[in-house]
Scaffold this active site. Structure first.
Site, mmCIF file in Angstrom:
data_model
loop_
_atom_site.group_PDB
_atom_site.id
_atom_site.type_symbol
_atom_site.label_atom_id
_atom_site.label_comp_id
_atom_site.label_asym_id
_atom_site.label_seq_id
_atom_site.Cartn_x
_atom_site.Cartn_y
_atom_site.Cartn_z
ATOM 1 N N GLY A 81 0.775 -1.238 0.000
ATOM 2 C CA GLY A 81 0.000 0.000 0.000
ATOM 3 C C GLY A 81 0.806 1.287 0.000
ATOM 4 O O GLY A 81 0.409 2.286 -0.588
ATOM 5 N N GLU A 93 3.721 4.506 5.814
ATOM 6 C CA GLU A 93 2.491 3.708 5.657
ATOM 7 C C GLU A 93 1.468 4.490 4.841
ATOM 8 O O GLU A 93 1.494 5.721 4.800
ATOM 9 C CB GLU A 93 1.993 3.410 7.076
ATOM 10 C CG GLU A 93 1.013 2.365 7.351
ATOM 11 C CD GLU A 93 0.886 1.117 6.527
ATOM 12 O OE1 GLU A 93 0.966 1.177 5.300
ATOM 13 O OE2 GLU A 93 0.609 0.076 7.133
ATOM 14 N N ASP A 149 -5.376 2.739 10.380
ATOM 15 C CA ASP A 149 -6.799 2.515 10.628
ATOM 16 C C ASP A 149 -6.972 2.152 12.110
ATOM 17 O O ASP A 149 -6.969 3.026 12.968
ATOM 18 C CB ASP A 149 -7.242 1.400 9.662
ATOM 19 C CG ASP A 149 -8.726 1.116 9.678
ATOM 20 O OD1 ASP A 149 -9.471 1.902 10.267
ATOM 21 O OD2 ASP A 149 -9.152 0.105 9.087
ATOM 22 N N PHE A 200 -14.191 3.740 3.746
ATOM 23 C CA PHE A 200 -13.185 2.944 3.057
ATOM 24 C C PHE A 200 -12.740 3.703 1.812
ATOM 25 O O PHE A 200 -13.554 4.135 1.007
ATOM 26 C CB PHE A 200 -13.727 1.567 2.676
ATOM 27 C CG PHE A 200 -12.636 0.619 2.268
ATOM 28 C CD1 PHE A 200 -11.860 -0.012 3.227
ATOM 29 C CD2 PHE A 200 -12.364 0.391 0.932
ATOM 30 C CE1 PHE A 200 -10.826 -0.865 2.860
ATOM 31 C CE2 PHE A 200 -11.331 -0.463 0.550
ATOM 32 C CZ PHE A 200 -10.563 -1.086 1.523
ATOM 33 N N ARG A 244 -4.816 0.131 -6.833
ATOM 34 C CA ARG A 244 -3.557 0.701 -6.333
ATOM 35 C C ARG A 244 -2.968 1.681 -7.353
ATOM 36 O O ARG A 244 -2.238 2.590 -7.009
ATOM 37 C CB ARG A 244 -2.533 -0.402 -6.073
ATOM 38 C CG ARG A 244 -2.910 -1.336 -4.912
ATOM 39 C CD ARG A 244 -1.659 -2.081 -4.466
ATOM 40 N NE ARG A 244 -1.964 -3.288 -3.693
ATOM 41 C CZ ARG A 244 -2.142 -3.309 -2.376
ATOM 42 N NH1 ARG A 244 -2.090 -2.194 -1.687
ATOM 43 N NH2 ARG A 244 -2.385 -4.447 -1.758
HETATM 44 P P1 IMP Z 1 -4.724 -1.152 10.727
HETATM 45 O O1 IMP Z 1 -3.858 -2.259 11.212
HETATM 46 O O2 IMP Z 1 -6.179 -1.374 11.064
HETATM 47 O O3 IMP Z 1 -4.265 0.216 11.154
HETATM 48 O O4 IMP Z 1 -4.743 -1.239 9.163
HETATM 49 C C1 IMP Z 1 -3.821 -0.685 8.405
HETATM 50 C C2 IMP Z 1 -3.841 -1.296 7.036
HETATM 51 O O5 IMP Z 1 -5.161 -1.640 6.575
HETATM 52 C C3 IMP Z 1 -3.338 -0.250 6.073
HETATM 53 O O6 IMP Z 1 -1.956 -0.362 5.899
HETATM 54 C C4 IMP Z 1 -4.097 -0.565 4.810
HETATM 55 O O7 IMP Z 1 -3.359 -1.484 4.042
HETATM 56 C C5 IMP Z 1 -5.376 -1.210 5.251
HETATM 57 N N1 IMP Z 1 -6.503 -0.238 5.224
HETATM 58 C C6 IMP Z 1 -7.088 0.366 6.271
HETATM 59 N N2 IMP Z 1 -8.060 1.189 5.895
HETATM 60 C C7 IMP Z 1 -8.096 1.114 4.539
HETATM 61 C C8 IMP Z 1 -8.918 1.768 3.539
HETATM 62 O O8 IMP Z 1 -9.796 2.601 3.805
HETATM 63 N N3 IMP Z 1 -8.637 1.416 2.258
HETATM 64 C C9 IMP Z 1 -7.670 0.525 1.896
HETATM 65 N N4 IMP Z 1 -6.889 -0.086 2.805
HETATM 66 C C10 IMP Z 1 -7.114 0.201 4.110
HETATM 67 MG MG MG Z 2 -1.015 -1.243 4.236
#
Ligand code: IMP
Ligand code: MG
Length: 189
Positions: A41, A95, A99, A149, A162
């Site tokens: 990402g 990053e 999220d 999202f 992407r």
């Molecule tokens: P976390 O561990 O919940 O903070 O998730 C982080 C990862 O989830 C990010 O590096 C993204 O790859 C993916 N992610 C979280 N939210 C989104 C979104 O809205 N769109 C696409 N990928 C997301």
């Molecule tokens: Mg990611």
């Protein structure tokens, strides 16, 4: 109409601003700081950001997995580790989006264990409203006010989008369109 969260121009401005902030923060570092991009990402963001950083840097990539479709799992797995020894080095994790915070918590703990002197966290997007574990972020591009999202510029929906040069909010029509693509892809084995 597509709801654009970050346009190409906004992304470029963010990269220039954050590169300056990073340059200031690492100005007195004796050892070359290591920029670690979180695959896949953050690749787009990392490429755009690092061209504006003037301080000498090393670059590396790490790959983890934690996300399926639009549903998150708290189960973070390391798929590809960094190849540099981080010992006594400042590490900047790059990053795409933070999220829940579980991925970044895992990454900071992992790289600390690898010997990093200090760790800075840099994120294009902070989805602050969705945070479940606290994560200090040192460099932020944009803070989302709603828990939506988003896709584009590295951010994916099941690996799609992407390549889109801007970040947009995924709606029902987008989901339908992408699910159709994925379905066709599955059918053609
Ligand atoms: P976390 O561990 O919940 O903070 O998730 C982080 C990862 O989830 C990010 O590096 C993204 O790859 C993916 N992610 C979280 N939210 C989104 C979104 O809205 N769109 C696409 N990928 C997301
Ligand atoms: Mg990611």
């Amino acid at each position: 109409m597509r709801k654009i969260i970050l346009s190409e121009q906004q992304i470029d401005e963010i990269c220039q601003r954050i590169a300056k902030e990073i340059d200031e923060r690492v100005a007195n570092e004796k050892k070359v700081p290591l920029l670690v991009g979180v695959m896949n990402g953050a690749l787009n963001f990392m490429m755009s950001l690092m061209k504006y950083i003037k301080h000498p840097i090393f670059t590396d990539y790490i790959r983890i997995s934690s996300y399926f479709g639009t549903k998150r799992t708290n189960n973070v797995r390391l798929i590809r580790d960094v190849s540099y020894d981080c010992t006594d080095r400042t590490v900047i994790i790059v990053e795409d989006i933070i999220d829940s915070g579980y991925s970044m918590k895992f990454l900071t703990e992992h790289l600390k264990m690898n010997g990093a002197k200090q760790i800075f966290v840099c994120a294009l997007i902070d989805k602050a409203v969705a945070r479940e574990v606290p994560v200090p972020i040192d460099f932020v591009g944009y803070t989302m006010k709603e828990n939506q999202f988003v896709a584009g510029f590295g951010l994916d929906y099941n690996e799609l989008e992407r390549n889109i040069p801007f970040v947009y909010e995924v709606d029902e029509n987008d989901l339908k369109r992408m699910d159709e693509v994925l379905k066709k892809d599955q059918e053609n084995k």
